[in-house]
Design a protein around this motif. Structure first.
Motif, PDB file in Angstrom:
ATOM      1  N   SER A  64       0.826  -1.199   0.000  1.00 16.46           N
ATOM      2  CA  SER A  64       0.000   0.000   0.000  1.00 16.46           C
ATOM      3  C   SER A  64       0.864   1.254   0.000  1.00 16.46           C
ATOM      4  O   SER A  64       2.075   1.194   0.174  1.00 16.46           O
ATOM      5  CB  SER A  64      -0.918  -0.006   1.222  1.00 16.46           C
ATOM      6  OG  SER A  64      -0.162  -0.091   2.401  1.00 16.46           O
ATOM      7  N   ILE A  96       1.122  11.170  -4.758  1.00 21.11           N
ATOM      8  CA  ILE A  96       0.765   9.759  -4.646  1.00 21.11           C
ATOM      9  C   ILE A  96       0.906   9.122  -6.026  1.00 21.11           C
ATOM     10  O   ILE A  96       0.354   9.630  -7.005  1.00 21.11           O
ATOM     11  CB  ILE A  96      -0.672   9.612  -4.111  1.00 21.11           C
ATOM     12  CG1 ILE A  96      -0.736  10.201  -2.699  1.00 21.11           C
ATOM     13  CG2 ILE A  96      -1.135   8.177  -4.134  1.00 21.11           C
ATOM     14  CD1 ILE A  96      -2.122  10.396  -2.154  1.00 21.11           C
ATOM     15  N   SER A  98       0.204   7.040  -9.241  1.00 22.46           N
ATOM     16  CA  SER A  98      -1.059   6.572  -9.810  1.00 22.46           C
ATOM     17  C   SER A  98      -1.024   5.093 -10.180  1.00 22.46           C
ATOM     18  O   SER A  98      -2.051   4.442 -10.222  1.00 22.46           O
ATOM     19  CB  SER A  98      -1.432   7.412 -11.033  1.00 22.46           C
ATOM     20  OG  SER A  98      -0.430   7.271 -12.021  1.00 22.46           O
ATOM     21  N   HIS A 100       0.337   2.555  -8.536  1.00 22.48           N
ATOM     22  CA  HIS A 100       0.453   1.625  -7.408  1.00 22.48           C
ATOM     23  C   HIS A 100      -0.872   0.883  -7.233  1.00 22.48           C
ATOM     24  O   HIS A 100      -1.924   1.489  -7.172  1.00 22.48           O
ATOM     25  CB  HIS A 100       0.824   2.379  -6.140  1.00 22.48           C
ATOM     26  CG  HIS A 100       1.417   1.508  -5.092  1.00 22.48           C
ATOM     27  ND1 HIS A 100       0.640   0.740  -4.262  1.00 22.48           N
ATOM     28  CD2 HIS A 100       2.695   1.261  -4.748  1.00 22.48           C
ATOM     29  CE1 HIS A 100       1.420   0.069  -3.442  1.00 22.48           C
ATOM     30  NE2 HIS A 100       2.681   0.366  -3.724  1.00 22.48           N
ATOM     31  N   VAL A 104      -4.468   3.508  -0.466  1.00 23.03           N
ATOM     32  CA  VAL A 104      -3.704   4.689  -0.070  1.00 23.03           C
ATOM     33  C   VAL A 104      -4.213   5.104   1.305  1.00 23.03           C
ATOM     34  O   VAL A 104      -5.342   5.568   1.447  1.00 23.03           O
ATOM     35  CB  VAL A 104      -3.882   5.854  -1.070  1.00 23.03           C
ATOM     36  CG1 VAL A 104      -3.120   7.076  -0.606  1.00 23.03           C
ATOM     37  CG2 VAL A 104      -3.461   5.427  -2.463  1.00 23.03           C
ATOM     38  N   CYS A 120      -3.494  13.466  -4.671  1.00 22.60           N
ATOM     39  CA  CYS A 120      -3.880  12.113  -5.080  1.00 22.60           C
ATOM     40  C   CYS A 120      -4.457  12.159  -6.495  1.00 22.60           C
ATOM     41  O   CYS A 120      -5.383  12.932  -6.769  1.00 22.60           O
ATOM     42  CB  CYS A 120      -4.926  11.548  -4.120  1.00 22.60           C
ATOM     43  SG  CYS A 120      -5.420   9.868  -4.517  1.00 22.60           S
ATOM     44  N   GLU A 123      -7.669   8.798 -10.425  1.00 23.99           N
ATOM     45  CA  GLU A 123      -7.922   7.354 -10.526  1.00 23.99           C
ATOM     46  C   GLU A 123      -7.628   6.603  -9.225  1.00 23.99           C
ATOM     47  O   GLU A 123      -8.020   5.448  -9.065  1.00 23.99           O
ATOM     48  CB  GLU A 123      -7.146   6.723 -11.688  1.00 23.99           C
ATOM     49  CG  GLU A 123      -5.643   6.845 -11.578  1.00 23.99           C
ATOM     50  CD  GLU A 123      -5.075   8.106 -12.229  1.00 23.99           C
ATOM     51  OE1 GLU A 123      -3.846   8.148 -12.382  1.00 23.99           O
ATOM     52  OE2 GLU A 123      -5.838   9.033 -12.552  1.00 23.99           O
ATOM     53  N   LYS A 124      -6.946   7.213  -8.264  1.00 22.80           N
ATOM     54  CA  LYS A 124      -6.641   6.574  -6.978  1.00 22.80           C
ATOM     55  C   LYS A 124      -7.561   7.045  -5.847  1.00 22.80           C
ATOM     56  O   LYS A 124      -7.481   6.528  -4.736  1.00 22.80           O
ATOM     57  CB  LYS A 124      -5.186   6.847  -6.574  1.00 22.80           C
ATOM     58  CG  LYS A 124      -4.143   6.157  -7.419  1.00 22.80           C
ATOM     59  CD  LYS A 124      -4.217   4.647  -7.311  1.00 22.80           C
ATOM     60  CE  LYS A 124      -3.712   4.124  -6.000  1.00 22.80           C
ATOM     61  NZ  LYS A 124      -3.810   2.672  -5.873  1.00 22.80           N
ATOM     62  N   ARG A 125      -8.459   7.976  -6.119  1.00 19.14           N
ATOM     63  CA  ARG A 125      -9.287   8.525  -5.030  1.00 19.14           C
ATOM     64  C   ARG A 125     -10.236   7.505  -4.436  1.00 19.14           C
ATOM     65  O   ARG A 125     -10.585   7.597  -3.263  1.00 19.14           O
ATOM     66  CB  ARG A 125     -10.030   9.772  -5.519  1.00 19.14           C
ATOM     67  CG  ARG A 125      -9.052  10.865  -5.877  1.00 19.14           C
ATOM     68  CD  ARG A 125      -9.510  12.205  -5.525  1.00 19.14           C
ATOM     69  NE  ARG A 125      -8.408  13.153  -5.795  1.00 19.14           N
ATOM     70  CZ  ARG A 125      -8.611  14.420  -5.976  1.00 19.14           C
ATOM     71  NH1 ARG A 125      -9.816  14.920  -5.931  1.00 19.14           N
ATOM     72  NH2 ARG A 125      -7.579  15.211  -6.188  1.00 19.14           N
ATOM     73  N   ASP A 127      -9.409   4.584  -3.789  1.00 16.20           N
ATOM     74  CA  ASP A 127      -8.553   3.738  -2.947  1.00 16.20           C
ATOM     75  C   ASP A 127      -8.148   4.403  -1.643  1.00 16.20           C
ATOM     76  O   ASP A 127      -7.408   3.809  -0.858  1.00 16.20           O
ATOM     77  CB  ASP A 127      -7.286   3.342  -3.711  1.00 16.20           C
ATOM     78  CG  ASP A 127      -7.576   2.452  -4.911  1.00 16.20           C
ATOM     79  OD1 ASP A 127      -8.622   1.777  -4.905  1.00 16.20           O
ATOM     80  OD2 ASP A 127      -6.772   2.448  -5.845  1.00 16.20           O
TER      81      ASP A 127
END
Length: 131
Positions: A64, A96, A98, A100, A104, A120, A123-125, A127
């Motif tokens: 993570s 952060i 993208s 990974h 998060v 962030c 596309e990771k929000r 997560d």
């Protein structure tokens, strides 16, 4: 001198002197006020799970991203390390990644939360995990 706490205010009286009734050293307007906002849906979902009404799909643990290197961030990193994962630990102001695959964890003070979310990628929000 007798000191007591009544109704949240400090009261001071003297047992040796005859004096007017106890004086208040604080006013009600300066007492801290606490507010609790609660959403009962999380509690209901948990009860449904305990009663077997819903099933939670098991997921695999994975590396993570941890934003914040304080006590909580360090604890999360150690948990991952024990399981053999190399978590990415980011400090204040770091973007952060993208690409990974894992969650998060935002282990930052409330005052820094908006800035961490801004860093962030969109596309990771989904997560994001707020601690």
């Amino acid at each position: 001198l007798l000191v007591s706490l009544a109704a949240g205010c400090l009261l001071a009286t003297s047992a040796l002197q005859r004096s007017p009734p106890a004086r208040r050293r604080c006013s009600r307007s300066r007492l801290p006020t606490l507010q609790v906002n609660s959403d009962s849906r999380a509690t209901q979902e948990y009860f449904d799970f305990l009663l077997g009404k819903t099933e939670i799909e098991p997921t695999e643990d994975q590396p993570s991203v941890i934003v914040g290197g304080g006590k909580i961030g360090e604890m999360l990193r150690e948990f991952g390390e024990r399981r053999g994962f190399e978590d990415v630990v980011l400090g204040r102001g770091e973007a952060i990644p993208s690409g990974h695959p894992g969650p998060v964890y935002l282990a930052v003070p409330a005052a820094e939360l908006d800035a961490a979310i801004e860093l962030c990628p969109e596309e990771k929000r989904d997560d994001l995990v707020f601690l």
